[in-house]
Design a protein around this motif. Structure first.
Motif, PDB file in Angstrom:
ATOM      1  N   LYS A   2      -3.362  27.494  18.877  1.00 13.88           N
ATOM      2  CA  LYS A   2      -2.149  28.565  18.019  1.00 13.88           C
ATOM      3  C   LYS A   2      -1.827  29.538  17.261  1.00 13.88           C
ATOM      4  CE  LYS A   2       1.317  24.556  20.435  1.00 13.88           C
ATOM      5  NZ  LYS A   2       2.324  24.200  20.453  1.00 13.88           N
ATOM      6  N   SER A  14      12.549  36.136  12.207  1.00 18.90           N
ATOM      7  CA  SER A  14      11.398  36.462  13.478  1.00 18.90           C
ATOM      8  C   SER A  14       9.980  36.117  13.836  1.00 18.90           C
ATOM      9  CB  SER A  14      11.769  37.345  13.728  1.00 18.90           C
ATOM     10  OG  SER A  14      12.569  38.543  14.751  1.00 18.90           O
ATOM     11  N   GLN A  17      11.030  32.000  12.621  1.00 19.45           N
ATOM     12  CA  GLN A  17      11.298  31.636  13.712  1.00 19.45           C
ATOM     13  C   GLN A  17       9.575  30.954  15.011  1.00 19.45           C
ATOM     14  OE1 GLN A  17      14.344  29.914  14.650  1.00 19.45           O
ATOM     15  NE2 GLN A  17      12.773  28.161  16.366  1.00 19.45           N
ATOM     16  N   ALA A  18       9.287  31.788  15.025  1.00 17.51           N
ATOM     17  CA  ALA A  18       8.022  32.338  16.030  1.00 17.51           C
ATOM     18  C   ALA A  18       7.166  30.298  15.137  1.00 17.51           C
ATOM     19  CB  ALA A  18       6.941  33.416  15.739  1.00 17.51           C
ATOM     20  N   VAL A  20       8.063  28.560  13.380  1.00 20.89           N
ATOM     21  CA  VAL A  20       8.603  26.933  13.484  1.00 20.89           C
ATOM     22  C   VAL A  20       8.603  26.517  15.487  1.00 20.89           C
ATOM     23  CG1 VAL A  20      11.201  25.879  13.704  1.00 20.89           C
ATOM     24  CG2 VAL A  20      10.482  27.167  12.050  1.00 20.89           C
ATOM     25  N   ASP A  21       8.598  27.418  16.117  1.00 23.42           N
ATOM     26  CA  ASP A  21       9.064  27.296  17.672  1.00 23.42           C
ATOM     27  C   ASP A  21       6.783  26.633  18.069  1.00 23.42           C
ATOM     28  OD1 ASP A  21      11.303  27.954  18.312  1.00 23.42           O
ATOM     29  OD2 ASP A  21      10.436  30.055  18.671  1.00 23.42           O
ATOM     30  N   MET A  22       6.102  27.185  17.036  1.00 24.89           N
ATOM     31  CA  MET A  22       4.806  27.148  16.939  1.00 24.89           C
ATOM     32  C   MET A  22       4.326  25.550  16.850  1.00 24.89           C
ATOM     33  SD  MET A  22       2.876  30.298  16.764  1.00 24.89           S
ATOM     34  CE  MET A  22       1.311  30.671  17.896  1.00 24.89           C
ATOM     35  N   GLY A  24       6.828  23.334  16.017  1.00 27.08           N
ATOM     36  CA  GLY A  24       7.914  21.965  17.115  1.00 27.08           C
ATOM     37  C   GLY A  24       8.263  21.521  15.623  1.00 27.08           C
ATOM     38  N   LYS A 202       1.154  36.593  17.805  1.00 30.39           N
ATOM     39  CA  LYS A 202       1.261  35.154  17.655  1.00 30.39           C
ATOM     40  C   LYS A 202       0.876  35.269  19.298  1.00 30.39           C
ATOM     41  CE  LYS A 202       4.950  31.992  19.295  1.00 30.39           C
ATOM     42  NZ  LYS A 202       6.301  32.163  20.525  1.00 30.39           N
ATOM     43  N   ASN A 204      -0.534  32.075  22.013  1.00 31.86           N
ATOM     44  CA  ASN A 204       0.497  30.487  22.766  1.00 31.86           C
ATOM     45  C   ASN A 204      -1.047  30.086  23.512  1.00 31.86           C
ATOM     46  OD1 ASN A 204       0.963  27.749  22.518  1.00 31.86           O
ATOM     47  ND2 ASN A 204       3.314  28.501  22.829  1.00 31.86           N
TER      48      ASN A 204
END
Length: 221
Positions: A2, A14, A17-18, A20-22, A24, A202, A204
């Motif tokens: 990641k 944006s 948030q990317a 934070v999503d990575m 978790g 990003k 992943n």
């Protein structure tokens, strides 16, 4: 693996948030280590490191309300036993790698042993690059040349088969116009992402996505 490869840090919602999503989890629940090494390869590096850490220079990076923030200086690691620093590295949620000189950073990534640890580390830890810290993970890196490294020193680690050209159309980098970066990209035998400071790449588990509230362009050879 990641990775969030930014031009200038966590510069808009944006990209935030990317991240934070990575991770978790919220930033306030995540630990981070900051690698300032590349900054020492450019003029006035010591003061720039201080300003990046305290948040008085550039977009948010270190000063985002992390649960904990440590410093990992790569030039110090060869003089230390790995059992002193490796556990701290393996337990962190995010590795923040600052910008500066790609060649200087690549050299110390290799000399410190961190480059060899990255494939294992990034199974859990999110790599967050800023400028040179992003570029070294690809096939393309630049250098300021303000060092005495061996001439054959690599300018990047080449983990991914594309290039990143950050700071598109930035007022402080007049040579980074779209036309100039397109000409530079044309000399590289892999795809190039030309990204401004409101854009990040990003990655992943091999999937590549552009996260942007600004301008960017993909140039294929």
């Amino acid at each position: 693996m990641k990775l969030l490869l930014t031009s200038a840090g966590i510069s808009n919602p944006s990209i935030y948030q990317a991240l934070v999503d990575m991770l978790g989890k919220p930033i306030a629940e995540a630990s981070a280590l900051f690698v300032p090494t590349a900054i020492y390869g450019i003029p006035n590096g010591g003061d720039i490191v201080r300003r990046v850490i305290c948040g008085s220079l550039g977009d948010p990076f270190c000063d985002m309300g992390w649960k904990s923030l440590g410093i990992l200086e790569l030039t110090a690691l060869p003089s230390m036993k790995r059992e002193i620093w490796a556990p701290m590295l393996l337990e962190t949620d995010a590795l923040l790698v600052g910008g500066g000189d790609c060649q200087y950073l690549t050299y110390w990534m290799q000399q410190s042993g961190l480059a060899n640890l990255l494939p294992t580390l990034l199974r859990k830890t999110v790599y967050v690059g800023l400028s040179a810290g992003s570029m070294i993970m690809t096939r393309y890196g630049t250098t300021y040349g303000n060092h005495t490294l061996p001439a054959e020193t690599d300018k990047s680690l080449g983990l991914f088969d594309f290039a990143i050209h950050p700071h598109l159309d930035h007022e402080l980098f007049p040579r980074n116009s779209l036309a100039n970066l397109e000409m530079r990209a044309a000399t590289i035998p892999v795809p190039s992402y030309l990204i401004d400071d409101q854009t990040a790449i990003k990655i992943n588990d091999g999937a590549v996505e552009v996260v942007s509230e600004g301008n960017w362009k993909l140039v294929t050879p």
